[in-house]
Motif scaffolding. Structure first.
Motif, PDB file in Angstrom:
ATOM      1  N   ALA A  52       0.834  -1.202   0.000  1.00 50.78           N
ATOM      2  CA  ALA A  52       0.000   0.000   0.000  1.00 50.78           C
ATOM      3  C   ALA A  52       0.871   1.255   0.000  1.00 50.78           C
ATOM      4  N   PHE A  53       1.983   1.219   0.736  1.00 46.18           N
ATOM      5  CA  PHE A  53       2.904   2.354   0.781  1.00 46.18           C
ATOM      6  C   PHE A  53       3.513   2.630  -0.586  1.00 46.18           C
ATOM      7  N   LYS A  55       2.332   1.734  -3.495  1.00 46.53           N
ATOM      8  CA  LYS A  55       1.261   2.184  -4.405  1.00 46.53           C
ATOM      9  C   LYS A  55       0.977   3.667  -4.226  1.00 46.53           C
ATOM     10  N   GLU A  56       1.018   4.124  -2.981  1.00 47.02           N
ATOM     11  CA  GLU A  56       0.687   5.522  -2.693  1.00 47.02           C
ATOM     12  C   GLU A  56       1.832   6.477  -2.998  1.00 47.02           C
ATOM     13  N   THR A  57       3.074   6.045  -2.756  1.00 51.79           N
ATOM     14  CA  THR A  57       4.217   6.958  -2.849  1.00 51.79           C
ATOM     15  C   THR A  57       5.151   6.689  -4.019  1.00 51.79           C
ATOM     16  N   PHE A 285       3.467   7.213   6.905  1.00 51.51           N
ATOM     17  CA  PHE A 285       2.439   6.332   6.349  1.00 51.51           C
ATOM     18  C   PHE A 285       1.991   5.302   7.381  1.00 51.51           C
ATOM     19  N   SER A 288      -0.566   6.486   9.701  1.00 53.68           N
ATOM     20  CA  SER A 288      -1.811   6.982   9.124  1.00 53.68           C
ATOM     21  C   SER A 288      -2.977   6.040   9.391  1.00 53.68           C
ATOM     22  N   GLU A 290      -5.084   4.810   7.254  1.00 48.35           N
ATOM     23  CA  GLU A 290      -5.114   3.726   6.254  1.00 48.35           C
ATOM     24  C   GLU A 290      -4.190   2.581   6.656  1.00 48.35           C
TER      25      GLU A 290
END
Length: 352
Positions: A52-53, A55-57, A285, A288, A290
């Motif tokens: 997820a990290f 994908k986001e960054t 992250f 967070s 999420e």
């Protein structure tokens, strides 16, 4: 070259692995858009978070998993260490990393706003990400009461009815340290003697073993972490563990006064992090909503961020009221707790 997913489980190859891994690690550390993670948590437990990290960054993650010696490895690598972020469980290991000088202080407004003060180092060297309660597993069939205190474990009415793992295990050391923090050493030692006298057998096994023993009728109460109940309830590979979990109910000690002792999984920035900006991005992250929800869902733990989603499995245990005493205060008594376990010969069992 990459050191992704390496495992160093055998002491006999540790020195060779360290020497051979340095050059490869240095190459990885110089790569753009990478954060290097040294982890005591097995990779499959944290992979959903890391995916997820990324994908986001857009920042890639590299994981080095060790089951022991993580702090010593970073210390040996010195200024050439590629480690950016340390992930581990237990307040003891986080404090140990700080004491060995392999972490650095992080003073970041975002991280501090995400992580409550009681779950972070006052000097910014470590931060809790999720918590787990140190609770009582109680037989559904043989234990009628639905409330309990840690102090009650020394009550003679439980003689021969309590099971636990070694008193020297990090999870139990933290619990005993919390008792010292609240009651002082003299009263805690008397309590520990009472707990020892109530044991059904010598402390052994792991937390899940205590549920198994309750299921088998060997004891009525066990001391264990909340997340193991979630693991057992959802263990399709070993369905017998579902029977163990369904034989117990979770009691949250001291819910009506100071609250239940909790421990943490946590993070720290490595002292010589070569990708410091990426390390900070990962730490932000992980704090967070999420990430905390993903972490809690995957590992059946509690987020430290107030209001973050708790998994349905964990909700089924009931409401937890965490002890608000800062873990940094509890950690001060780890050594005293360990010495006390030996002094009362807790691990020798009730008859000693």
């Amino acid at each position: 070259m990459s050191f992704k997913m390496l495992q160093f489980c055998k002491a006999g190859v540790a020195a060779l692995a360290l020497a051979g891994g340095l050059a490869a690690s240095q190459v990885s550390a110089m790569a753009d858009g990478v954060v290097n993670i040294y982890s005591y948590r097995q990779p499959f437990l944290i992979q959903p978070l890391l995916d997820a990290f990324t994908k986001e960054t857009g920042i890639k993650t590299e994981v080095l998993f060790l089951d022991k010696g993580l702090e010593d490895r970073i210390a040996a690598e010195g200024t050439n260490s590629p480690a950016d972020v340390i992930l581990t469980v237990d307040i003891g290991r986080l404090v140990n990393a700080k004491e060995k000088g392999v972490t650095q202080s992080v003073e970041d407004e975002t991280v501090n706003s995400e992580i409550p003060a009681e779950f972070r180092d006052p000097e910014g060297h470590w931060f809790g990400v999720t918590t787990r309660g140190r609770v009582i597993y109680a037989s559904k069939e043989r234990v009628a009461q639905d409330t309990i205190t840690y102090e009650e474990l020394a009550d003679p009415k439980w003689k021969g009815k309590i099971c636990m793992r070694s008193g020297q295990h990090n999870y139990n050391i933290a619990l005993i340290a919390s008792m010292i923090a609240h009651h002082g050493e003299e009263k805690t030692e008397e309590w520990l003697k009472g707990l020892k006298a109530n044991l059904a057998r010598k402390p052994n096994g792991n937390d899940r073993s205590q549920a198994q023993s309750i299921y088998a009728g060997e004891c009525d109460l066990g001391i264990g972490n909340t997340y193991y109940v979630g693991i057992m309830l959802n263990n399709d590979k070993e369905p017998e563990q579902k029977d163990w979990a369904n034989a117990i109910k979770v009691l949250f000690p001291n819910s009506q006064d100071r609250g239940t002792h909790v421990n943490i999984s946590g993070m720290a920035m490595a002292k010589h992090a070569p990708n410091k900006d990426n390390a900070l991005a990962l730490m932000r992250f992980l704090g967070s909503s999420e990430a905390q929800s993903i972490y809690a869902e995957t590992n059946y733990e509690y987020p430290v961020l107030p209001g973050a989603k708790v998994s349905e499995t964990v909700k089924s245990f009931g409401e937890i009221k965490p002890d608000s005493l800062p873990l940094s205060e509890i950690a001060k008594f780890r050594k005293a707790a360990s010495e006390m376990v030996d002094r009362v010969a807790l691990d020798d069992g009730p008859a000693s």
